[in-house]
Design a protein around this motif. Sequence first.
Motif, PDB file in Angstrom:
ATOM      1  N   TYR A  61       0.837  -1.205   0.000  1.00 21.28           N
ATOM      2  CA  TYR A  61       0.000   0.000   0.000  1.00 21.28           C
ATOM      3  C   TYR A  61       0.875   1.261   0.000  1.00 21.28           C
ATOM      4  CZ  TYR A  61      -3.008   3.662   1.904  1.00 21.28           C
ATOM      5  OH  TYR A  61      -3.676   4.844   2.119  1.00 21.28           O
TER       6      TYR A  61
ATOM      7  N   ALA B 134       2.685   1.716  -3.286  1.00 23.39           N
ATOM      8  CA  ALA B 134       1.809   2.228  -4.351  1.00 23.39           C
ATOM      9  C   ALA B 134       1.590   3.733  -4.232  1.00 23.39           C
ATOM     10  CB  ALA B 134       0.472   1.491  -4.324  1.00 23.39           C
ATOM     11  N   LYS B 135       1.620   4.253  -3.015  1.00 24.18           N
ATOM     12  CA  LYS B 135       1.449   5.696  -2.836  1.00 24.18           C
ATOM     13  C   LYS B 135       2.632   6.478  -3.405  1.00 24.18           C
ATOM     14  CE  LYS B 135       0.650   6.167   1.572  1.00 24.18           C
ATOM     15  NZ  LYS B 135       0.181   6.497   2.922  1.00 24.18           N
TER      16      LYS B 135
ATOM     17  N   TRP C 282       1.009   6.698 -11.630  1.00 21.65           N
ATOM     18  CA  TRP C 282       0.367   6.069 -12.774  1.00 21.65           C
ATOM     19  C   TRP C 282      -0.058   7.174 -13.736  1.00 21.65           C
ATOM     20  CZ3 TRP C 282       0.753   3.503  -8.343  1.00 21.65           C
ATOM     21  CH2 TRP C 282       0.829   2.122  -8.374  1.00 21.65           C
TER      22      TRP C 282
ATOM     23  N   PHE D 117      -6.373  -2.988  -6.247  1.00 23.92           N
ATOM     24  CA  PHE D 117      -5.357  -3.977  -5.896  1.00 23.92           C
ATOM     25  C   PHE D 117      -5.962  -5.328  -6.258  1.00 23.92           C
ATOM     26  CE2 PHE D 117      -1.988  -2.469  -2.785  1.00 23.92           C
ATOM     27  CZ  PHE D 117      -2.057  -1.149  -3.170  1.00 23.92           C
TER      28      PHE D 117
ATOM     29  N   ILE E 230      -5.727   6.182  -2.503  1.00 24.83           N
ATOM     30  CA  ILE E 230      -4.421   6.316  -3.144  1.00 24.83           C
ATOM     31  C   ILE E 230      -4.591   7.283  -4.300  1.00 24.83           C
ATOM     32  CG2 ILE E 230      -2.667   5.180  -4.551  1.00 24.83           C
ATOM     33  CD1 ILE E 230      -2.807   2.795  -2.876  1.00 24.83           C
TER      34      ILE E 230
ATOM     35  N   ASN F   3      -4.518  -1.988 -10.782  1.00 25.31           N
ATOM     36  CA  ASN F   3      -3.379  -1.088 -10.880  1.00 25.31           C
ATOM     37  C   ASN F   3      -2.158  -1.730 -10.237  1.00 25.31           C
ATOM     38  OD1 ASN F   3      -6.013   0.760 -10.245  1.00 25.31           O
ATOM     39  ND2 ASN F   3      -4.800   1.482 -11.972  1.00 25.31           N
ATOM     40  N   VAL F   4      -2.411  -2.537  -9.207  1.00 28.88           N
ATOM     41  CA  VAL F   4      -1.381  -3.336  -8.559  1.00 28.88           C
ATOM     42  C   VAL F   4      -1.847  -4.784  -8.624  1.00 28.88           C
ATOM     43  CG1 VAL F   4      -0.185  -3.845  -6.398  1.00 28.88           C
ATOM     44  CG2 VAL F   4      -0.700  -1.468  -6.992  1.00 28.88           C
TER      45      VAL F   4
ATOM     46  N   LEU G  14       1.377  -2.500 -11.856  1.00 24.92           N
ATOM     47  CA  LEU G  14       2.544  -2.770 -11.027  1.00 24.92           C
ATOM     48  C   LEU G  14       2.425  -4.192 -10.503  1.00 24.92           C
ATOM     49  CD1 LEU G  14       5.076  -1.416  -9.639  1.00 24.92           C
ATOM     50  CD2 LEU G  14       3.587  -1.152  -7.650  1.00 24.92           C
TER      51      LEU G  14
END
Length: 153
Positions: free
Chosen positions: A11, A14-15, A19, A33, A53, A73-74, A99
Motif C-alpha cells: 500500500y 503504491a502511494k 500512474w 489492488f 491512493i 493497478n497493482v 505494477l
Amino acid sequence: GEYQAKTALIYNFAKLVQWPDSAFVADDSPFVFAFLAPDTLGSAPEIIRGKRIHGRVLEVRYYKEVESIREGNVLFCSPDSLAKVLADAPAYRSGRHVLTVGQSGDFAERGGMVDLTFEEERLAFIVNLVEVRRANLEINANLLDLAAKVIVD
C-alpha cells in the motif's frame, strides 16, 4: 504479523508510484489492488480496502486465474502466475500500467516489478526498474533508495 506488514508495504509503495492518467477509465475510477491466489496473504489485504491512493478509493479484488482479471493497478501474484501473465496474457499488461508485486527469490529477475523479501530478518524489496518503466510507471527516487536491490538492465 507478516501478512499485514507486507500488505502495508504494498500500500505504501503504491502511494509512491505515479500512474499515468490513461491508467484509469474515468476521474472517479477506483484504484484496484488485484490479488491472484488470494490465500497468499490471507485476509490481510482487507485492512487497506476503502483507503485512498492518489485521491481514488482503493478496492481489493481477488482472482483465481489471470484470464479473469479485468482491472488492477497493482497485481499481487505468485511466480507461476507471473509467468502466465508474461507469457499467456500479454494483453493484460499491454497498455494497462500494472505494477506487479510478488514474493519469491527471483520474482523481479523473472519480469516482476517488485519482489517482497527479507534481508537480515527485515522486510525488504527488490525493484525491477526496467519492467516498471516498460509499464509507463514512475517510482519516487527516495523509494528506490530504500530498495535492497534495483535491477536497471
